[in-house]
Design a protein around this motif. Structure first.
Motif, short mmCIF file in Angstrom:
data_model
loop_
_atom_site.label_atom_id
_atom_site.label_comp_id
_atom_site.label_asym_id
_atom_site.label_seq_id
_atom_site.Cartn_x
_atom_site.Cartn_y
_atom_site.Cartn_z
N CYS A 189 48.51 41.78 24.87
CA CYS A 189 47.67 40.88 25.66
C CYS A 189 46.20 41.26 25.55
N THR A 190 45.37 40.29 25.22
CA THR A 190 43.93 40.49 25.37
C THR A 190 43.58 40.44 26.85
N ILE A 191 44.16 39.45 27.54
CA ILE A 191 43.89 39.25 28.97
C ILE A 191 45.21 39.11 29.71
N LEU A 192 45.37 39.87 30.78
CA LEU A 192 46.48 39.70 31.72
C LEU A 192 45.89 39.13 32.99
N CYS A 193 46.36 37.96 33.41
CA CYS A 193 45.86 37.30 34.62
C CYS A 193 47.01 37.12 35.60
N VAL A 194 46.85 37.65 36.81
CA VAL A 194 47.89 37.57 37.85
C VAL A 194 47.23 37.31 39.19
N ASN A 195 48.02 36.82 40.15
CA ASN A 195 47.51 36.74 41.52
C ASN A 195 47.91 38.01 42.26
N GLU A 196 47.64 38.07 43.56
CA GLU A 196 47.87 39.30 44.31
C GLU A 196 49.34 39.70 44.35
N GLU A 198 51.78 38.83 42.28
CA GLU A 198 52.23 39.19 40.93
C GLU A 198 51.71 40.56 40.53
N ALA A 199 50.47 40.86 40.91
CA ALA A 199 49.90 42.19 40.62
C ALA A 199 50.70 43.27 41.33
N SER A 200 51.13 42.98 42.55
CA SER A 200 51.90 43.95 43.32
C SER A 200 53.26 44.21 42.68
N ILE A 201 53.92 43.15 42.22
CA ILE A 201 55.23 43.29 41.58
C ILE A 201 55.13 44.12 40.30
N ILE A 202 54.17 43.81 39.45
CA ILE A 202 54.08 44.49 38.15
C ILE A 202 53.59 45.93 38.30
N SER A 203 52.61 46.15 39.17
CA SER A 203 52.05 47.49 39.35
C SER A 203 52.89 48.36 40.27
N GLU A 204 53.77 47.73 41.07
CA GLU A 204 54.57 48.41 42.08
C GLU A 204 53.68 49.07 43.14
N LEU A 205 52.55 48.42 43.42
CA LEU A 205 51.62 48.87 44.45
C LEU A 205 51.37 47.71 45.42
N GLU A 226 43.80 44.58 27.43
CA GLU A 226 42.38 44.90 27.29
C GLU A 226 41.58 44.50 28.52
N ILE A 227 41.93 43.37 29.12
CA ILE A 227 41.23 42.85 30.30
C ILE A 227 42.27 42.48 31.34
N ILE A 228 42.06 42.90 32.58
CA ILE A 228 42.97 42.55 33.68
C ILE A 228 42.19 41.72 34.69
N ILE A 229 42.77 40.59 35.10
CA ILE A 229 42.16 39.75 36.13
C ILE A 229 43.18 39.53 37.25
N ILE A 230 42.77 39.79 38.47
CA ILE A 230 43.59 39.47 39.64
C ILE A 230 42.85 38.37 40.41
N THR A 231 43.47 37.19 40.50
CA THR A 231 42.86 36.11 41.26
C THR A 231 43.14 36.31 42.75
N LEU A 232 42.14 35.98 43.57
CA LEU A 232 42.20 36.29 45.00
C LEU A 232 42.06 35.05 45.87
N GLY A 233 42.36 33.88 45.33
CA GLY A 233 42.24 32.66 46.11
C GLY A 233 40.80 32.40 46.50
N GLU A 234 40.58 32.16 47.79
CA GLU A 234 39.23 31.83 48.27
C GLU A 234 38.26 32.99 48.14
N LYS A 235 38.77 34.20 47.87
CA LYS A 235 37.90 35.37 47.70
C LYS A 235 37.42 35.55 46.26
N GLY A 236 37.84 34.66 45.35
CA GLY A 236 37.38 34.76 43.97
C GLY A 236 38.36 35.48 43.07
#
Length: 322
Positions: A189-196, A198-205, A226-236
């Motif tokens: 992956c060049t970019i992994l994009c997940v929401n909160e 999904e980030a919790s499930i994959i990272s186990e945090l 290479e790049i990780i993005i976590i989308t935060l809804g109304e927080k950006g």
């Protein structure tokens, strides 16, 4: 500083290929005052039938913003399969690799939307579950020539993994719906994009604020993308790359009407802007994609809410280095 990896691909934008491998589903959406609790029956206010599926949503979002978009997917041999293919074609999506699956229904999503914009979704994959490596082989020339390949997890994981191995361009994985045991695809992956969640499930945090999202961001980065993005809804959105520290991109406050498909609007817009605006800094590209997602939630529906006349970078998008 701009992310120099985007400068590797110098094709003219109009000939650049945004290729999406993923799901096509029909959305059956009910609107109600609030979401029901288990066992409860509510009176809804409206019912709509529309085109959805994370893969097709992202492809349509890109096409409506002017992207040269191609869809690789499977639909059923039912009424909805042919209708979906014609729908994509009418928007300008190349459907040469939209395959009809015999004796199989097109995927469906049953969606409930509350007055505050919250939603619940139940998916029945149908033909989406039949997208296999043989389809990747049929589409290998397209995949190999993609300037950016987008994948999600509403179709078999092994199929997306095989496509990412073949692709020679940028690769954006929207790891949704969230699931574990996807580490084998992350180095591709060049970019992994997940929401909160999904980030919790994959990272186990646990991820429930900027601080915990930053911890998850760093752990996800160690898994190979290479790049990780976590989308935060109304927080950006929050991101980190090999050349930039964790960075919080903010977005303007809005009153949501329907949040369904906002994450897909973000992904489609990000892919489009990465190809079109190669010299823009990553935080500005993410800010522009957040703006498109925000615009989409001010209208009912999914693909119908995606803008086709959005003009990005009319302002500097705010960001904070963490």
């Amino acid at each position: 500083m701009p992310i120099t990896i985007f400068k590797m691909f110098q094709n003219e934008y109009n000939s650049s290929r945004i290729v999406v491998i993923g799901s096509c589903s029909i959305d059956f959406t009910t609107y109600a005052p609030r979401l029901p609790i288990p066992g409860e029956t509510l009176h809804g206010t409206k019912f709509t039938t529309s085109y959805g599926g994370k893969g097709a949503n992202q492809c349509v979002a890109a096409a409506k913003l002017g992207g040269n978009a191609f869809m690789i997917c499977r639909v059923g041999d039912d009424l909805w399969g042919q209708k979906y293919k014609h729908h994509l074609q009418s928007i300008g999506v190349d459907v040469s690799n939209v395959f009809i699956t015999e004796n199989m229904t097109t995927g469906i999503a049953q969606i409930t939307v509350a007055e505050n914009g919250d939603n619940q979704i139940v998916i029945v994959p149908g033909a989406n579950g039949q997208l296999k490596n043989v389809d990747v082989d049929k589409s290998k020339n397209l995949i190999a020539s993609a300037d950016i390949l987008i994948g999600q997890l509403e179709v078999p994981f092994e199929t997306v993994l095989e496509a990412f191995k073949i692709s020679k361009g940028l690769k954006l994985l929207n790891a949704a719906p969230g699931r574990d045991n996807i580490q084998s695809i992350l180095p591709y992956c060049t970019i992994l994009c997940v929401n909160e969640s999904e980030a919790s499930i994959i990272s186990e945090l646990p991820v429930h604020n900027i601080e915990t999202a930053t911890d998850a961001l760093k752990k996800l980065q160690s898994m190979g993308s290479e790049i990780i993005i976590i989308t935060l809804g109304e927080k950006g959105a929050l991101y980190v790359s090999k050349t930039e520290p964790p960075t919080h991109v903010l977005c303007d406050a809005i009153v949501p009407v329907d949040t369904t498909g906002a994450g897909d609007a973000f992904v489609g817009a990000l892919a489009t802007y990465i190809i079109r605006y190669k010299d823009k800094p990553l935080h500005q590209l993410i800010g522009a994609a957040c703006e498109v997602a925000s615009e989409s939630v001010t209208k009912e529906g999914t693909q119908t809410s995606y803008p086709s006349n959005h003009i990005p970078f009319t302002k500097e998008y705010k960001y904070i280095r963490i």
